[in-house]
Design a protein around this motif. Structure first.
Motif, PDB file in Angstrom:
ATOM      1  N   VAL A 101      52.361  90.912  67.512  1.00  0.00           N
ATOM      2  CA  VAL A 101      53.125  89.930  68.285  1.00  0.00           C
ATOM      3  C   VAL A 101      53.262  88.646  67.479  1.00  0.00           C
ATOM      4  CG1 VAL A 101      53.187  88.533  70.389  1.00  0.00           C
ATOM      5  CG2 VAL A 101      52.382  90.904  70.481  1.00  0.00           C
ATOM      6  N   PHE A 102      54.499  88.162  67.373  1.00  0.00           N
ATOM      7  CA  PHE A 102      54.791  86.905  66.688  1.00  0.00           C
ATOM      8  C   PHE A 102      55.170  85.890  67.758  1.00  0.00           C
ATOM      9  CE2 PHE A 102      56.999  83.838  64.085  1.00  0.00           C
ATOM     10  CZ  PHE A 102      56.415  83.937  62.823  1.00  0.00           C
ATOM     11  N   HIS A 103      54.279  84.913  67.995  1.00  0.00           N
ATOM     12  CA  HIS A 103      54.509  83.924  69.042  1.00  0.00           C
ATOM     13  C   HIS A 103      55.464  82.827  68.557  1.00  0.00           C
ATOM     14  CE1 HIS A 103      50.630  85.818  70.112  1.00  0.00           C
ATOM     15  NE2 HIS A 103      51.080  85.677  71.356  1.00  0.00           N
ATOM     16  N   THR A 104      56.266  82.287  69.486  1.00  0.00           N
ATOM     17  CA  THR A 104      57.308  81.328  69.094  1.00  0.00           C
ATOM     18  C   THR A 104      57.029  79.894  69.521  1.00  0.00           C
ATOM     19  OG1 THR A 104      58.574  81.670  71.127  1.00  0.00           O
ATOM     20  CG2 THR A 104      59.039  83.149  69.261  1.00  0.00           C
ATOM     21  N   TYR A 105      56.151  79.692  70.502  1.00  0.00           N
ATOM     22  CA  TYR A 105      55.826  78.337  70.958  1.00  0.00           C
ATOM     23  C   TYR A 105      57.070  77.587  71.442  1.00  0.00           C
ATOM     24  CZ  TYR A 105      51.831  79.746  68.123  1.00  0.00           C
ATOM     25  OH  TYR A 105      50.788  80.458  67.576  1.00  0.00           O
TER      26      TYR A 105
ATOM     27  N   HIS B 270      57.487  68.550  65.172  1.00  0.00           N
ATOM     28  CA  HIS B 270      58.768  69.117  65.618  1.00  0.00           C
ATOM     29  C   HIS B 270      58.596  69.827  66.965  1.00  0.00           C
ATOM     30  CE1 HIS B 270      61.707  68.959  62.007  1.00  0.00           C
ATOM     31  NE2 HIS B 270      60.929  67.890  62.025  1.00  0.00           N
ATOM     32  N   GLU B 271      59.486  70.777  67.284  1.00  0.00           N
ATOM     33  CA  GLU B 271      59.414  71.463  68.573  1.00  0.00           C
ATOM     34  C   GLU B 271      58.011  71.980  68.864  1.00  0.00           C
ATOM     35  OE1 GLU B 271      63.823  71.605  67.691  1.00  0.00           O
ATOM     36  OE2 GLU B 271      61.943  71.431  66.614  1.00  0.00           O
ATOM     37  N   THR B 272      57.316  72.399  67.822  1.00  0.00           N
ATOM     38  CA  THR B 272      55.887  72.674  67.874  1.00  0.00           C
ATOM     39  C   THR B 272      55.328  72.201  66.536  1.00  0.00           C
ATOM     40  OG1 THR B 272      54.229  74.374  68.311  1.00  0.00           O
ATOM     41  CG2 THR B 272      56.063  75.014  66.896  1.00  0.00           C
ATOM     42  N   ASP B 273      54.015  72.312  66.345  1.00  0.00           N
ATOM     43  CA  ASP B 273      53.438  72.050  65.025  1.00  0.00           C
ATOM     44  C   ASP B 273      53.789  73.262  64.165  1.00  0.00           C
ATOM     45  OD1 ASP B 273      51.862  71.897  62.744  1.00  0.00           O
ATOM     46  OD2 ASP B 273      50.102  71.134  63.800  1.00  0.00           O
ATOM     47  N   ARG B 274      54.898  73.154  63.446  1.00  0.00           N
ATOM     48  CA  ARG B 274      55.425  74.320  62.747  1.00  0.00           C
ATOM     49  C   ARG B 274      54.510  74.797  61.617  1.00  0.00           C
ATOM     50  NH1 ARG B 274      61.945  72.805  62.805  1.00  0.00           N
ATOM     51  NH2 ARG B 274      62.341  73.783  64.847  1.00  0.00           N
ATOM     52  N   LEU B 275      53.791  73.899  60.977  1.00  0.00           N
ATOM     53  CA  LEU B 275      52.915  74.325  59.890  1.00  0.00           C
ATOM     54  C   LEU B 275      51.750  75.149  60.441  1.00  0.00           C
ATOM     55  CD1 LEU B 275      52.852  71.157  57.607  1.00  0.00           C
ATOM     56  CD2 LEU B 275      54.419  73.101  57.591  1.00  0.00           C
ATOM     57  N   ALA B 276      51.141  74.675  61.521  1.00  0.00           N
ATOM     58  CA  ALA B 276      50.041  75.425  62.129  1.00  0.00           C
ATOM     59  C   ALA B 276      50.545  76.743  62.710  1.00  0.00           C
ATOM     60  CB  ALA B 276      49.373  74.589  63.218  1.00  0.00           C
ATOM     61  N   ALA B 277      51.711  76.710  63.345  1.00  0.00           N
ATOM     62  CA  ALA B 277      52.244  77.913  63.978  1.00  0.00           C
ATOM     63  C   ALA B 277      52.583  78.983  62.942  1.00  0.00           C
ATOM     64  CB  ALA B 277      53.485  77.561  64.803  1.00  0.00           C
ATOM     65  N   LEU B 278      53.239  78.591  61.848  1.00  0.00           N
ATOM     66  CA  LEU B 278      53.579  79.561  60.808  1.00  0.00           C
ATOM     67  C   LEU B 278      52.321  80.155  60.180  1.00  0.00           C
ATOM     68  CD1 LEU B 278      56.521  77.621  59.166  1.00  0.00           C
ATOM     69  CD2 LEU B 278      56.700  79.891  60.208  1.00  0.00           C
ATOM     70  N   THR B 279      51.337  79.311  59.932  1.00  0.00           N
ATOM     71  CA  THR B 279      50.083  79.790  59.344  1.00  0.00           C
ATOM     72  C   THR B 279      49.431  80.830  60.245  1.00  0.00           C
ATOM     73  OG1 THR B 279      49.735  77.668  58.213  1.00  0.00           O
ATOM     74  CG2 THR B 279      47.796  79.083  58.539  1.00  0.00           C
ATOM     75  N   LYS B 280      49.311  80.508  61.525  1.00  0.00           N
ATOM     76  CA  LYS B 280      48.641  81.410  62.464  1.00  0.00           C
ATOM     77  C   LYS B 280      49.394  82.729  62.626  1.00  0.00           C
ATOM     78  CE  LYS B 280      46.966  81.656  67.254  1.00  0.00           C
ATOM     79  NZ  LYS B 280      47.755  82.821  67.669  1.00  0.00           N
ATOM     80  N   GLU B 281      50.705  82.641  62.813  1.00  0.00           N
ATOM     81  CA  GLU B 281      51.459  83.857  63.137  1.00  0.00           C
ATOM     82  C   GLU B 281      51.607  84.784  61.934  1.00  0.00           C
ATOM     83  OE1 GLU B 281      52.015  84.607  66.257  1.00  0.00           O
ATOM     84  OE2 GLU B 281      51.039  82.677  66.646  1.00  0.00           O
ATOM     85  N   ILE B 282      51.859  84.237  60.754  1.00  0.00           N
ATOM     86  CA  ILE B 282      51.967  85.097  59.569  1.00  0.00           C
ATOM     87  C   ILE B 282      50.602  85.704  59.234  1.00  0.00           C
ATOM     88  CG2 ILE B 282      52.497  85.167  57.098  1.00  0.00           C
ATOM     89  CD1 ILE B 282      54.629  83.022  57.611  1.00  0.00           C
TER      90      ILE B 282
ATOM     91  N   GLN C 270      56.873  92.197  67.150  1.00  0.00           N
ATOM     92  CA  GLN C 270      57.420  91.869  68.461  1.00  0.00           C
ATOM     93  C   GLN C 270      57.486  90.357  68.608  1.00  0.00           C
ATOM     94  OE1 GLN C 270      54.475  94.288  70.765  1.00  0.00           O
ATOM     95  NE2 GLN C 270      56.306  95.195  71.684  1.00  0.00           N
ATOM     96  N   ILE C 271      58.672  89.857  68.965  1.00  0.00           N
ATOM     97  CA  ILE C 271      58.877  88.418  69.087  1.00  0.00           C
ATOM     98  C   ILE C 271      58.678  88.000  70.540  1.00  0.00           C
ATOM     99  CG2 ILE C 271      60.431  86.494  68.616  1.00  0.00           C
ATOM    100  CD1 ILE C 271      59.690  88.183  66.154  1.00  0.00           C
ATOM    101  N   GLU C 272      57.744  87.109  70.757  1.00  0.00           N
ATOM    102  CA  GLU C 272      57.511  86.573  72.101  1.00  0.00           C
ATOM    103  C   GLU C 272      58.563  85.498  72.403  1.00  0.00           C
ATOM    104  OE1 GLU C 272      56.124  83.085  74.347  1.00  0.00           O
ATOM    105  OE2 GLU C 272      55.873  83.227  72.167  1.00  0.00           O
ATOM    106  N   ASN C 273      59.283  85.657  73.515  1.00  0.00           N
ATOM    107  CA  ASN C 273      60.285  84.693  73.967  1.00  0.00           C
ATOM    108  C   ASN C 273      61.387  84.467  72.935  1.00  0.00           C
ATOM    109  OD1 ASN C 273      61.655  82.790  75.512  1.00  0.00           O
ATOM    110  ND2 ASN C 273      60.280  81.102  74.943  1.00  0.00           N
ATOM    111  N   VAL C 274      62.062  85.540  72.551  1.00  0.00           N
ATOM    112  CA  VAL C 274      63.183  85.385  71.623  1.00  0.00           C
ATOM    113  C   VAL C 274      64.313  84.575  72.249  1.00  0.00           C
ATOM    114  CG1 VAL C 274      64.446  87.469  72.286  1.00  0.00           C
ATOM    115  CG2 VAL C 274      64.559  86.646  69.916  1.00  0.00           C
TER     116      VAL C 274
END
Length: 456
Positions: free
Chosen positions: A396-400, A359-371, A420-424
């Motif tokens: 910091v919670f990155h959004t990719y 998807h817009e990013t690898d959402r599974l990897a992104a959610l795992t890393k950020e949480i 803190q949300i990066e690039n809301v």
């Protein structure tokens, strides 16, 4: 003014100090708006699109169609001031001879990069497609291969991805084609939307092992039938994984866009997490939108909902339960559900969403890393996530550059101080002015939480 100028690089996610109680008017559906724009552009007569979503993805779609010769006139209803989200607006779409040369900027919008190459094949002249760097990485090869099999000429330098040029010949033969849509249901929808204009229509046969997001294909079929197309589907007695569209003229219609139910997710989650209440006006009684599944999913996680003529009212108890759920048909809801699950009283397993890696990013990897970086315990599985709730802390919670990552981080921030949300600002892809809507919901002013300019 750019989104980065409006919102700081790190946005302090508001922390809830009590139960929310608000009415939140959600802007129109991106999926409906962009499908409606394509179908209206291919119709035999002008049509109207009322309450369209005005966001980056939909404006990219409108701009692309204009570049190919379609007239799109924007008006504001006399009964409403109109606003940046499109509420109160009506767009008149005037079909004309599709033509090039033209250049289309797809941004990172899956609907634009996949729905418009078939349209471009019907144009007279070359149409070049380009977009954000991430768009080059998103799967498009199945659409390119299928269009070539149906008679289109496409130059993609053998990448199977953007950038590419479609050399439109003014018509397309169409016919039978096989496609593996395991990575995106948009591959099927892309061919179906333009199929009534193909000389032989189309027979699309999905050959892959899985087919995600079936509600989006049903949405495409329903909208095709609304404007006069004849479509045979597995649900209507046809073969499994086969869709047939008969060639024919499409009618101009007057269509009102439903609220985007997937974009209602963070606001419903706020009620669930804080033990509060949120009402979303105009929630349809019957819809093909995947977001409608939130009623069942969030109820299973500890809330309660009531659907009335006014809309959907969702109430939370402040207690959140873990779930084991197959999200294959509603994968776009995964980030928000994962955020809620990280705050639950028991583990959750989210299944059937391996395609989210594309998807817009690898959402599974992104959610795992950020949480996990906030103290969580999330593990990727072959087709989803396993989430074990742990006490979370700020960070910091990155959004990719992914709008649903931004809203997922905001959900966690309700319960966890210091997030803190990066690039809301990336939320503008489908949900204009999300930070202000979020703040107004928490302020408890029912009218303040309306999308800007709705006047409702």
């Amino acid at each position: 003014m750019t989104e980065s100028a409006v919102h700081p690089a790190l946005w302090p996610a508001p922390h809830a100090t009590g139960a929310v109680d608000a009415t939140v008017t959600v802007p129109g559906s991106k999926s409906v708006t962009n499908r409606a724009l394509v179908l209206a552009a291919l119709a035999a007569e002008p049509g109207w699109l009322r309450r369209p979503l005005r966001s980056r993805d939909t404006l990219l779609m409108a701009q692309a169609l204009r570049a190919m010769g379609v007239g799109i006139e924007e008006t504001v209803s006399s009964s409403s001031a109109g606003g940046p989200d499109g509420s109160g607006e009506a767009w008149r779409i005037i079909p004309s001879g599709l033509h090039g040369p033209a250049t289309v900027d797809v941004g990172n919008a899956g609907t634009v990069m996949r729905f418009l190459p078939p349209v471009a094949a019907l144009a007279d002249g070359p149409i070049r497609f380009d977009g954000d760097p991430r768009s080059y990485e998103r799967p498009l090869g199945a659409v390119i291969t299928a269009l070539r099999a149906l008679g289109a000429r496409i130059d993609d330098d053998n990448r199977g991805a953007l950038p590419l040029t479609v050399f439109g010949g003014g018509a397309l033969d169409g016919g039978r084609v096989e496609i593996d849509a395991s990575s995106s249901s948009q591959f099927v929808s892309a061919l179906l939307l333009s199929a009534p204009r193909f000389n032989q229509g189309v027979e699309v046969r999905h050959t892959g092992p899985t087919l995600p997001s079936l509600p989006h294909i049903r949405m495409t079929v329903d909208m095709l039938r609304t404007i006069g197309a004849q479509v045979d589907t597995p649900e209507s007695g046809g073969e499994a994984n086969v869709w047939r569209v008969t060639p024919g003229a499409l009618l101009g219609r007057d269509l009102t866009v439903e609220p985007d139910l997937s974009n209602a997710q963070p606001f419903l989650a706020a009620a669930l997490i804080t033990g509060g209440r949120v009402t979303v006006p105009d929630w349809p009684e019957h819809t093909t939108q995947p977001g409608d599944a939130l009623r069942e999913i969030f109820t299973a996680m500890g809330g309660a909902c009531e659907l009335t003529e006014r809309g959907l009212t969702f109430t939370g108890t402040g207690t959140i339960h873990g779930i084991d759920w197959d999200l294959s048909e509603v994968g776009e809801l995964t980030p928000g559900i994962a955020a809620v699950a990280a705050l639950a009283d028991s583990p959750s397993t989210l299944r059937g969403v391996a395609h989210l890696r594309l998807h817009e990013t690898d959402r599974l990897a992104a959610l795992t890393k950020e949480i996990n970086e906030l103290g969580g315990d999330v593990t990727e599985t072959a087709d989803g996530l396993h989430i074990r709730p742990r006490p979370l802390h700020g960070g910091v919670f990155h959004t990719y550059d992914d709008h649903r990552m931004a809203t997922a981080g905001s959900i966690i921030g309700l319960a966890v101080p210091g997030v803190q949300i990066e690039n809301v600002g990336t939320t503008a892809k489908t949900l204009p002015d999300f930070p202000q809507m979020w703040a107004d919901m928490l302020a408890g002013d029912p009218r303040a939480a309306e999308a800007p300019g709705t006047g409702i």
